[in-house]
Design a protein around this motif. Sequence first.
Motif, PDB file in Angstrom:
ATOM      1  N   ARG A 153       0.836  -1.191   0.000  1.00 22.17           N
ATOM      2  CA  ARG A 153       0.000   0.000   0.000  1.00 22.17           C
ATOM      3  C   ARG A 153       0.880   1.255   0.000  1.00 22.17           C
ATOM      4  NH1 ARG A 153      -4.913   0.586   3.803  1.00 22.17           N
ATOM      5  NH2 ARG A 153      -3.597  -0.392   5.353  1.00 22.17           N
ATOM      6  N   THR A 154       0.788   2.056  -1.063  1.00 25.22           N
ATOM      7  CA  THR A 154       1.546   3.302  -1.143  1.00 25.22           C
ATOM      8  C   THR A 154       0.785   4.475  -0.540  1.00 25.22           C
ATOM      9  OG1 THR A 154       0.719   3.512  -3.418  1.00 25.22           O
ATOM     10  CG2 THR A 154       2.951   2.657  -3.124  1.00 25.22           C
ATOM     11  N   GLN A 155      -0.506   4.319  -0.301  1.00 25.32           N
ATOM     12  CA  GLN A 155      -1.314   5.323   0.388  1.00 25.32           C
ATOM     13  C   GLN A 155      -1.148   5.146   1.892  1.00 25.32           C
ATOM     14  OE1 GLN A 155      -2.958   7.772  -0.841  1.00 25.32           O
ATOM     15  NE2 GLN A 155      -4.802   8.254   0.308  1.00 25.32           N
ATOM     16  N   PRO A 156      -0.925   6.233   2.657  1.00 23.83           N
ATOM     17  CA  PRO A 156      -0.868   6.065   4.107  1.00 23.83           C
ATOM     18  C   PRO A 156      -2.173   5.485   4.628  1.00 23.83           C
ATOM     19  CG  PRO A 156      -0.984   8.382   3.492  1.00 23.83           C
ATOM     20  CD  PRO A 156      -0.723   7.622   2.250  1.00 23.83           C
ATOM     21  N   ASN A 157      -2.092   4.605   5.610  1.00 24.33           N
ATOM     22  CA  ASN A 157      -3.303   3.973   6.133  1.00 24.33           C
ATOM     23  C   ASN A 157      -4.168   4.996   6.861  1.00 24.33           C
ATOM     24  OD1 ASN A 157      -2.199   4.276   8.741  1.00 24.33           O
ATOM     25  ND2 ASN A 157      -1.414   2.182   8.776  1.00 24.33           N
ATOM     26  N   SER A 158      -5.373   4.583   7.205  1.00 26.13           N
ATOM     27  CA  SER A 158      -6.321   5.530   7.776  1.00 26.13           C
ATOM     28  C   SER A 158      -5.834   6.078   9.109  1.00 26.13           C
ATOM     29  CB  SER A 158      -7.706   4.888   7.930  1.00 26.13           C
ATOM     30  OG  SER A 158      -7.652   3.695   8.681  1.00 26.13           O
ATOM     31  N   ARG A 159      -5.138   5.271   9.899  1.00 24.11           N
ATOM     32  CA  ARG A 159      -4.623   5.793  11.172  1.00 24.11           C
ATOM     33  C   ARG A 159      -3.678   6.959  10.931  1.00 24.11           C
ATOM     34  NH1 ARG A 159      -3.997   5.298  16.482  1.00 24.11           N
ATOM     35  NH2 ARG A 159      -5.623   3.699  16.525  1.00 24.11           N
ATOM     36  N   GLN A 183     -20.692   5.292   3.969  1.00 26.93           N
ATOM     37  CA  GLN A 183     -20.506   3.887   4.304  1.00 26.93           C
ATOM     38  C   GLN A 183     -19.317   3.322   3.532  1.00 26.93           C
ATOM     39  OE1 GLN A 183     -22.423   1.710   6.464  1.00 26.93           O
ATOM     40  NE2 GLN A 183     -20.553   0.555   6.060  1.00 26.93           N
ATOM     41  N   SER A 184     -18.290   2.891   4.244  1.00 26.36           N
ATOM     42  CA  SER A 184     -17.087   2.335   3.617  1.00 26.36           C
ATOM     43  C   SER A 184     -16.236   1.706   4.713  1.00 26.36           C
ATOM     44  CB  SER A 184     -16.272   3.427   2.902  1.00 26.36           C
ATOM     45  OG  SER A 184     -15.582   4.226   3.837  1.00 26.36           O
ATOM     46  N   PRO A 185     -15.266   0.844   4.345  1.00 31.64           N
ATOM     47  CA  PRO A 185     -14.364   0.283   5.351  1.00 31.64           C
ATOM     48  C   PRO A 185     -13.536   1.343   6.069  1.00 31.64           C
ATOM     49  CG  PRO A 185     -14.252  -0.974   3.304  1.00 31.64           C
ATOM     50  CD  PRO A 185     -15.037   0.272   3.000  1.00 31.64           C
ATOM     51  N   PHE A 186     -13.426   2.510   5.445  1.00 33.99           N
ATOM     52  CA  PHE A 186     -12.610   3.596   5.981  1.00 33.99           C
ATOM     53  C   PHE A 186     -13.316   4.338   7.119  1.00 33.99           C
ATOM     54  CE2 PHE A 186     -10.570   7.886   5.247  1.00 33.99           C
ATOM     55  CZ  PHE A 186      -9.268   7.490   5.483  1.00 33.99           C
ATOM     56  N   ALA A 187     -14.669   4.271   7.165  1.00 31.52           N
ATOM     57  CA  ALA A 187     -15.442   5.135   8.056  1.00 31.52           C
ATOM     58  C   ALA A 187     -15.183   4.849   9.532  1.00 31.52           C
ATOM     59  CB  ALA A 187     -16.930   5.008   7.744  1.00 31.52           C
ATOM     60  N   GLN A 188     -15.389   3.610   9.965  1.00 33.89           N
ATOM     61  CA  GLN A 188     -15.281   3.304  11.388  1.00 33.89           C
ATOM     62  C   GLN A 188     -13.856   3.458  11.895  1.00 33.89           C
ATOM     63  OE1 GLN A 188     -17.978   2.619  13.574  1.00 33.89           O
ATOM     64  NE2 GLN A 188     -16.306   3.146  14.976  1.00 33.89           N
ATOM     65  N   SER A 189     -12.883   3.014  11.108  1.00 35.38           N
ATOM     66  CA  SER A 189     -11.493   3.160  11.550  1.00 35.38           C
ATOM     67  C   SER A 189     -11.129   4.637  11.671  1.00 35.38           C
ATOM     68  CB  SER A 189     -10.536   2.433  10.612  1.00 35.38           C
ATOM     69  OG  SER A 189     -10.621   2.925   9.287  1.00 35.38           O
ATOM     70  N   SER A 190     -11.646   5.472  10.776  1.00 35.48           N
ATOM     71  CA  SER A 190     -11.401   6.911  10.863  1.00 35.48           C
ATOM     72  C   SER A 190     -11.981   7.473  12.156  1.00 35.48           C
ATOM     73  CB  SER A 190     -12.033   7.632   9.670  1.00 35.48           C
ATOM     74  OG  SER A 190     -11.438   7.248   8.455  1.00 35.48           O
ATOM     75  N   GLN A 191     -13.206   7.054  12.478  1.00 36.27           N
ATOM     76  CA  GLN A 191     -13.857   7.533  13.695  1.00 36.27           C
ATOM     77  C   GLN A 191     -13.080   7.121  14.940  1.00 36.27           C
ATOM     78  OE1 GLN A 191     -16.031   9.546  14.555  1.00 36.27           O
ATOM     79  NE2 GLN A 191     -16.626   8.965  16.635  1.00 36.27           N
ATOM     80  N   SER A 195     -11.532  10.003  17.372  1.00 34.97           N
ATOM     81  CA  SER A 195     -12.007  10.108  18.757  1.00 34.97           C
ATOM     82  C   SER A 195     -10.844   9.998  19.735  1.00 34.97           C
ATOM     83  CB  SER A 195     -13.041   9.017  19.046  1.00 34.97           C
ATOM     84  OG  SER A 195     -14.200   9.197  18.280  1.00 34.97           O
ATOM     85  N   GLU A 196      -9.978   9.053  19.484  1.00 35.47           N
ATOM     86  CA  GLU A 196      -8.814   8.837  20.352  1.00 35.47           C
ATOM     87  C   GLU A 196      -7.918  10.071  20.385  1.00 35.47           C
ATOM     88  OE1 GLU A 196      -4.809   6.475  19.288  1.00 35.47           O
ATOM     89  OE2 GLU A 196      -6.563   5.166  19.431  1.00 35.47           O
ATOM     90  N   ARG A 197      -7.652  10.620  19.203  1.00 36.50           N
ATOM     91  CA  ARG A 197      -6.735  11.757  19.097  1.00 36.50           C
ATOM     92  C   ARG A 197      -7.361  13.021  19.703  1.00 36.50           C
ATOM     93  NH1 ARG A 197      -3.597  14.699  19.901  1.00 36.50           N
ATOM     94  NH2 ARG A 197      -2.028  15.734  18.611  1.00 36.50           N
ATOM     95  N   MET A 198      -8.651  13.260  19.446  1.00 34.10           N
ATOM     96  CA  MET A 198      -9.311  14.450  19.980  1.00 34.10           C
ATOM     97  C   MET A 198      -9.391  14.391  21.503  1.00 34.10           C
ATOM     98  SD  MET A 198      -9.948  16.406  17.382  1.00 34.10           S
ATOM     99  CE  MET A 198     -11.045  17.600  18.132  1.00 34.10           C
ATOM    100  N   ARG A 199      -9.762  13.230  22.051  1.00 43.53           N
ATOM    101  CA  ARG A 199      -9.860  13.085  23.513  1.00 43.53           C
ATOM    102  C   ARG A 199      -8.519  13.357  24.184  1.00 43.53           C
ATOM    103  NH1 ARG A 199     -13.060   8.470  22.495  1.00 43.53           N
ATOM    104  NH2 ARG A 199     -11.213   7.173  22.844  1.00 43.53           N
ATOM    105  N   ALA A 200      -7.455  12.844  23.582  1.00 44.57           N
ATOM    106  CA  ALA A 200      -6.125  13.003  24.175  1.00 44.57           C
ATOM    107  C   ALA A 200      -5.702  14.467  24.244  1.00 44.57           C
ATOM    108  CB  ALA A 200      -5.103  12.204  23.372  1.00 44.57           C
ATOM    109  N   ALA A 201      -6.282  15.305  23.371  1.00 46.20           N
ATOM    110  CA  ALA A 201      -5.908  16.724  23.338  1.00 46.20           C
ATOM    111  C   ALA A 201      -6.971  17.620  23.954  1.00 46.20           C
ATOM    112  CB  ALA A 201      -5.645  17.153  21.898  1.00 46.20           C
ATOM    113  N   GLY A 202      -7.957  17.030  24.621  1.00 40.93           N
ATOM    114  CA  GLY A 202      -8.979  17.818  25.272  1.00 40.93           C
ATOM    115  C   GLY A 202     -10.141  18.214  24.386  1.00 40.93           C
ATOM    116  N   GLY A 203     -10.226  17.654  23.191  1.00 34.32           N
ATOM    117  CA  GLY A 203     -11.354  17.921  22.299  1.00 34.32           C
ATOM    118  C   GLY A 203     -12.306  16.741  22.292  1.00 34.32           C
ATOM    119  N   GLN A 204     -13.278  16.767  21.374  1.00 36.32           N
ATOM    120  CA  GLN A 204     -14.198  15.646  21.282  1.00 36.32           C
ATOM    121  C   GLN A 204     -14.828  15.578  19.889  1.00 36.32           C
ATOM    122  OE1 GLN A 204     -17.425  17.821  23.987  1.00 36.32           O
ATOM    123  NE2 GLN A 204     -18.225  15.925  23.131  1.00 36.32           N
ATOM    124  N   VAL A 205     -15.252  14.387  19.540  1.00 35.42           N
ATOM    125  CA  VAL A 205     -16.085  14.201  18.352  1.00 35.42           C
ATOM    126  C   VAL A 205     -17.521  14.308  18.830  1.00 35.42           C
ATOM    127  CG1 VAL A 205     -16.759  12.654  16.487  1.00 35.42           C
ATOM    128  CG2 VAL A 205     -14.362  12.757  17.207  1.00 35.42           C
TER     129      VAL A 205
END
Length: 405
Positions: A153-159, A183-191, A195-205
């Motif tokens: 995969r030459t595209q960076p993964n969703s994470r 609706q796609s395989p990308f949707a849930q992994s993106s969420q 969520s993880e990144r926003m919470r760690a910085a004091g934000g939220q989804v």
Amino acid sequence: MTQFTMGRRAALLGAAGAVTSFSIGGKAFGQGAPVTFGALPPLTGAGGPYGPAMLRAIQGVVEEANAAGGIPTRQGGRQIRVVAEDDQTNPDAGVRGARKLIDVDRVSAVMGTWASAVTTAVAPLCWENRVPLFTVSGADSITLLPHQGYIFRTQPNSRLQIETASSWLLGKGARRVFHLAAQSPFAQSSQDVMSERMRAAGGQVTGFIIYERDKTNFRSEIDQLMRSRSDTVMLNGYLPDVTILLRELFRAGFDGRKFTFAYAAPPSIFQSLPNEVTNGLVTFQPSADVDSGAFRRLQARFGNTEVDPYSAQTNDHASLAILAAAAAGDASGTAIRDNVRKISQGDGEKVDNVTDGLRLIAAGRPVNFEGASGPVDFDERGDIRGTKFRFEQAEGGRFRVLEIA
């Protein structure tokens, strides 16, 4: 000239040619049977704005390799032909195309799948038949499949993509992000990552909605967004649905930050929406290595056609497959799989094009290919290790570069 064959719906570009003998670096090779590669880009559907250029990039690399003598193997020198099928940005069509490429055309590699849903559907056919799959799809789940090393995969993964996007948004002051995803395989992994990144910085989804892409309006989704008091909306879809969403956001009076992937809002979006609807929209995408020799070479081949990140990546798909086969002296799918990392990372001489790579390999010298998309170093799962990202903002019917980081 390239030996090039396409399915009926992919009748775009074509040329054919053959030689009976050639030499590289003074070493002579007889001419063996052609090596066949499969291209499976989205020539129509949501990925249609990108597929033809992706295919053209593959064709150009193959033409260069054939002009240099093709692939030297133990069976003799072999020219390369490309057989292309249109995946229509649709998993069912992608599977039909892949079956033809693998079962009928007997390809040694498949390259150029774009949508994650298509790649997910096609991947098992490839690894079960020992055919490497080179893809620009981003969903994390793809390389978690039991692919036995046959996915690159030459595209960076969703994470990596969503971590980068979330960090950029946080740096611009976003704290309450509403996530609208097709609706796609990308949707849930993106969420999950956002969520993880926003919470760690004091934000939220503040909200997460997965919608069906073929809807003609998204009024209920926009109503939920407006009630959430969000400062930012992430539009995680494709051009047709994002076009509708932007229009409805404007009508609803949403005055927060609008953020999306560049493939969901290419420059053609300005033909469909007035400037007051698109103004302020920020897009991001993996950036090609615009300062590299490989990118400049591709740019020269394309002329007035813009080199997008996916074209840069498929340029590298074809180069990797060709050089791996040359290094192995064998154009089988397994030989290509086993040699991709040997020619793209390590202590070999750096090369940025297939011609120089073939010359050095024929002389018995190791190479380290770096492409138009950047260094193509893969981890143990087949994921690219890193890349730069490009952020742009819509202003007055055009995109302005904010930064490349």
